[in-house]
Write an enzyme that holds these catalytic residues in place. Structure first.
Site, mmCIF file in Angstrom:
data_model
loop_
_atom_site.group_PDB
_atom_site.id
_atom_site.type_symbol
_atom_site.label_atom_id
_atom_site.label_comp_id
_atom_site.label_asym_id
_atom_site.label_seq_id
_atom_site.Cartn_x
_atom_site.Cartn_y
_atom_site.Cartn_z
ATOM 1 C CB CYS A 7 0.580 4.538 5.585
ATOM 2 S SG CYS A 7 1.174 2.873 5.971
ATOM 3 N NE ARG A 13 2.872 5.660 2.622
ATOM 4 C CZ ARG A 13 1.777 6.096 2.022
ATOM 5 N NH1 ARG A 13 1.728 7.354 1.623
ATOM 6 N NH2 ARG A 13 0.757 5.296 1.808
ATOM 7 C CG ASP A 123 2.450 4.199 -1.585
ATOM 8 O OD1 ASP A 123 3.393 3.450 -1.259
ATOM 9 O OD2 ASP A 123 1.312 3.794 -1.838
HETATM 10 P P1 4NP Z 1 2.254 1.956 2.760
HETATM 11 O O1 4NP Z 1 2.645 1.471 1.280
HETATM 12 O O2 4NP Z 1 0.854 2.548 2.672
HETATM 13 O O3 4NP Z 1 3.276 2.995 3.083
HETATM 14 O O4 4NP Z 1 2.328 0.742 3.637
HETATM 15 C C1 4NP Z 1 1.843 0.588 0.551
HETATM 16 C C2 4NP Z 1 1.965 -0.764 0.752
HETATM 17 C C3 4NP Z 1 1.188 -1.648 0.018
HETATM 18 C C4 4NP Z 1 0.289 -1.160 -0.909
HETATM 19 C C5 4NP Z 1 0.169 0.195 -1.115
HETATM 20 C C6 4NP Z 1 0.941 1.075 -0.378
HETATM 21 N N1 4NP Z 1 -0.495 -2.066 -1.674
HETATM 22 O O5 4NP Z 1 -1.198 -1.610 -2.589
HETATM 23 O O6 4NP Z 1 -0.455 -3.279 -1.425
#
Ligand code: 4NP
Length: 154
Positions: A7, A13, A123
């Site tokens: 992800c 995710r 997300d």
């Molecule tokens: P992930 O969610 O891609 O599902 O781990 C996110 C976690 C952190 C960030 C963006 C999406 N971020 O911008 O820090």
């Protein structure tokens, strides 16, 4: 067989998918035949454990993500993993750009490959608690179909 979920941040995710698939494999007696990991296209959270909200929602369904640590995906991952599964279409585009032309490992969009009604695991990072439940719902369903594929390939 080696499977990598990817992800953006590797704290919501893809760690959830790693934890869910790992438990499915344990229940199926296949834990020692399939290696599962996760990574992020971004580097902001490298070395950190999963997001607290992710851990809480997962633990409520019996998945302990507390030992996982975030890593950033690199071109070398495509040599190490047989199957790289992107959590959303944007992750897939980033991975297509990163994937060496000679890579043997397969790259695909997780939900589309496993027959979900939507292509992307949304997300949940900037949203409320519902988002984390939706992530789990989508991932649990797709992992059932992934497990069927794994059994067919082993
Ligand atoms: P992930 O969610 O891609 O599902 O781990 C996110 C976690 C952190 C960030 C963006 C999406 N971020 O911008 O820090």
């Amino acid at each position: 067989m080696r499977i990598l979920f990817v992800c953006l941040g590797n704290i919501c995710r893809s760690p959830t998918a790693e934890g869910v698939l790992r438990r499915h494999l344990q229940h199926a007696g296949l834990a020692d035949r399939v290696e599962v990991a996760s990574a992020g296209t971004g580097d902001w959270h490298v070395g950190q454990g999963p997001d607290e909200r992710t851990c809480r929602a997962a633990l409520a369904r019996g998945y302990d993500l507390s030992r996982q640590r975030a890593q950033q995906v690199t071109p070398a991952h495509f040599a190490d993993y047989d199957l790289v599964l992107a959590m959303d279409s944007s992750n897939l585009r980033d991975l297509q750009a990163l994937r060496p032309g000679t890579a043997k490992g397969e790259l695909d969009l997780f939900l589309r490959r496993y027959g979900a009604r939507v292509d992307d695991v949304p997300d949940p990072y900037h949203g409320g608690a519902d988002g984390f439940e939706q992530v789990l719902d989508l991932i649990e369903d797709a992992c059932q179909a992934l497990l069927v594929e794994i059994k067919g390939r082993l």
